[in-house]
Design an enzyme around this catalytic site. Structure first.
Site, PDB file in Angstrom:
ATOM      1  N   GLU A 103       0.844  -1.180   0.000  1.00  0.00           N
ATOM      2  CA  GLU A 103       0.000   0.000   0.000  1.00  0.00           C
ATOM      3  C   GLU A 103       0.883   1.234   0.000  1.00  0.00           C
ATOM      4  O   GLU A 103       1.999   1.206   0.527  1.00  0.00           O
ATOM      5  CB  GLU A 103      -0.954   0.018   1.185  1.00  0.00           C
ATOM      6  N   TYR A 115       5.850   1.601  -9.104  1.00  0.00           N
ATOM      7  CA  TYR A 115       5.104   0.334  -9.056  1.00  0.00           C
ATOM      8  C   TYR A 115       4.386   0.082 -10.379  1.00  0.00           C
ATOM      9  O   TYR A 115       4.397  -1.027 -10.908  1.00  0.00           O
ATOM     10  CB  TYR A 115       4.094   0.343  -7.899  1.00  0.00           C
TER      11      TYR A 115
END
Ligand SMILES: CC(C)(COP(=O)(O)OP(=O)(O)OC[C@H]1O[C@@H](n2cnc3c(N)ncnc32)[C@H](O)[C@@H]1OP(=O)(O)O)[C@@H](O)C(=O)NCCC(=O)NCCS
Length: 144
Positions: A103, A115
């Protein structure tokens, strides 16, 4: 060079942690993770004989939970973050892990781009997850 994180690198890791996050992990938390290396993957990137980045996480059944990644401010955008994540992928794929989860704050643009560039997919959101009230975006990378 990517090598296993060692306790004698803690000062360098803490320095990067403190300069990378508004709410850094405490030294004791980082130390516990390095000590508890069963089911965890804790690696540092060493360049110019210094620790310039690290990645920490746990294997929980068939999932790898990426808990912490940071690169020294003077070494950003040199593909170190990408190399650390690719290293984790190659490690955990052999340990029957099939997904990497993490997260990140909705406002952390550089990490989110990193990411996404590696194929992580947004799978959810946690409202007001961080202390400032920022939402967290949940990302997954399927690897098997
Ligand atoms: C997230 C972090 C680890 C990325 O490390 P890095 O070594 O700088 O990233 P890389 O050089 O490997 O970048 C890989 C890709 O991510 C993206 N990216 C990384 N930083 C970016 C930025 N500031 N702006 C836009 N895209 C960025 C790019 O797509 C980049 O590929 P490219 O350089 O070919 O365009 C680093 O920004 C960091 O330490 N941030 C502070 C700590 C943090 O927020 N950690 C994540 C907590 S969830």
């Amino acid at each position: 060079m990517i090598i296993p994180a060692q306790l004698n690198q803690l000062d360098e890791i803490v320095e990067i942690e403190n300069s990378s996050f508004e709410k850094p992990w405490k030294r004791s938390q980082l130390m516990d993770d390095i000590r508890n290396h069963i089911d965890s993957e804790n690696w540092v990137f060493v360049q110019d004989e210094k620790v310039v980045g690290y990645i920490f996480g746990w294997i929980i059944q068939k999932e790898f939970h990426l808990h912490n990644i940071a690169v020294h401010p003077n070494y950003l955008r040199k593909k170190i973050g990408r190399k650390l994540i690719n290293h984790i992928i190659s490690r955990v794929v052999d340990q029957k892990v099939n997904v990497i989860l993490l997260e990140v704050s909705v406002n952390n643009v550089s990490a989110r781009k990193c990411y996404q560039s590696l194929g992580f997919v947004e799978v959810g959101m946690r409202k007001d997850y961080y202390s400032k009230g920022d939402d967290a975006i949940l990302y997954n990378l399927e690897i098997n």
